[in-house]
Write a protein that holds these residues in place. Structure first.
Motif, short mmCIF file in Angstrom:
data_model
loop_
_atom_site.label_atom_id
_atom_site.label_comp_id
_atom_site.label_asym_id
_atom_site.label_seq_id
_atom_site.Cartn_x
_atom_site.Cartn_y
_atom_site.Cartn_z
N HIS A 90 0.84 -1.21 0.00
CA HIS A 90 0.00 0.00 0.00
C HIS A 90 0.87 1.25 0.00
O HIS A 90 2.05 1.21 0.32
CB HIS A 90 -0.91 0.02 1.23
CG HIS A 90 -2.08 -0.90 1.11
ND1 HIS A 90 -3.37 -0.48 1.24
CD2 HIS A 90 -2.16 -2.22 0.84
CE1 HIS A 90 -4.20 -1.49 1.08
NE2 HIS A 90 -3.48 -2.57 0.83
N TYR A 92 1.24 4.79 1.85
CA TYR A 92 0.87 5.50 3.07
C TYR A 92 1.45 6.91 3.06
O TYR A 92 2.62 7.09 2.71
CB TYR A 92 1.44 4.81 4.31
CG TYR A 92 0.78 3.55 4.79
CD1 TYR A 92 -0.26 2.95 4.11
CD2 TYR A 92 1.21 2.96 5.97
CE1 TYR A 92 -0.85 1.78 4.59
CE2 TYR A 92 0.63 1.80 6.45
CZ TYR A 92 -0.39 1.21 5.76
OH TYR A 92 -0.97 0.06 6.24
N ASP A 112 -3.84 5.68 4.61
CA ASP A 112 -3.66 4.62 3.63
C ASP A 112 -4.33 5.07 2.33
O ASP A 112 -5.54 5.23 2.27
CB ASP A 112 -4.29 3.33 4.15
CG ASP A 112 -4.04 2.13 3.26
OD1 ASP A 112 -3.64 2.30 2.08
OD2 ASP A 112 -4.26 0.99 3.73
#
Length: 168
Positions: A90, A92, A112
């Protein structure tokens, strides 16, 4: 003979679970993404801040830049980006000046932005217009499955552009 069948079945289950957890093929399969900079002929785009990626757990390179679009919406753009692919990676935004290790990310507030769109190329992430850029100072490429910081870019105000830049 019955014991061998049970052992083989148990081994197959263990191998499947290990494959599913680690997804090792992701380390060798690159996913290229090339998103263009959003273009609107009537609006100007201003560079707000940027930073160069560097590797933490995996080699990572490229540039992260935050733009203020003509409609005041903020956008994060990765250019010439490259990192290792992996499971459940992901993007961030981290409330730290430099997310230089795993613990900084784990113990900081973060936003996120969702799964990484690809591990090679250029891409855009919408940030909205009310993001507190004085709080979120770095971008982390974070593997949620293993809690690993693949790489990071510390964001600094962009003083090289004192005027607006037209979107290309």
């Amino acid at each position: 003979m019955h014991t061998r069948k049970i052992a083989f079945a148990a081994l197959a289950v263990v191998l499947f679970v290990a494959w599913y957890a680690f997804r090792p093929e992701g380390l060798f399969i690159n996913r290229r993404v090339h998103e263009e900079m959003p273009a609107n002929s009537s609006s100007k785009v201003q560079v707000i801040e940027s930073g160069a990626f560097y590797g933490i757990a995996h080699p990572t390179e490229g540039t992260a830049t935050i733009y203020r679009m003509g409609d005041s919406v903020l956008m994060l753009r990765f250019t010439n980006f490259k990192t290792t692919n992996g499971p459940n990676v992901h993007v961030y935004l981290v409330a730290a000046d430099d997310a230089k290790d795993n613990d900084v990310v784990r113990h900081s507030d973060f936003i996120d932005l969702g799964p990484i769109k690809g591990n090679i190329g250029d891409r855009n992430y919408a940030l909205g217009s009310d993001l507190d850029l004085s709080k979120y100072r770095s971008v982390s490429i974070w593997c949620k499955r293993f809690s690993l910081n693949f790489g990071v870019a510390s964001l600094k105000p962009d003083h090289s552009t004192s005027q607006n830049q037209v979107a290309k």
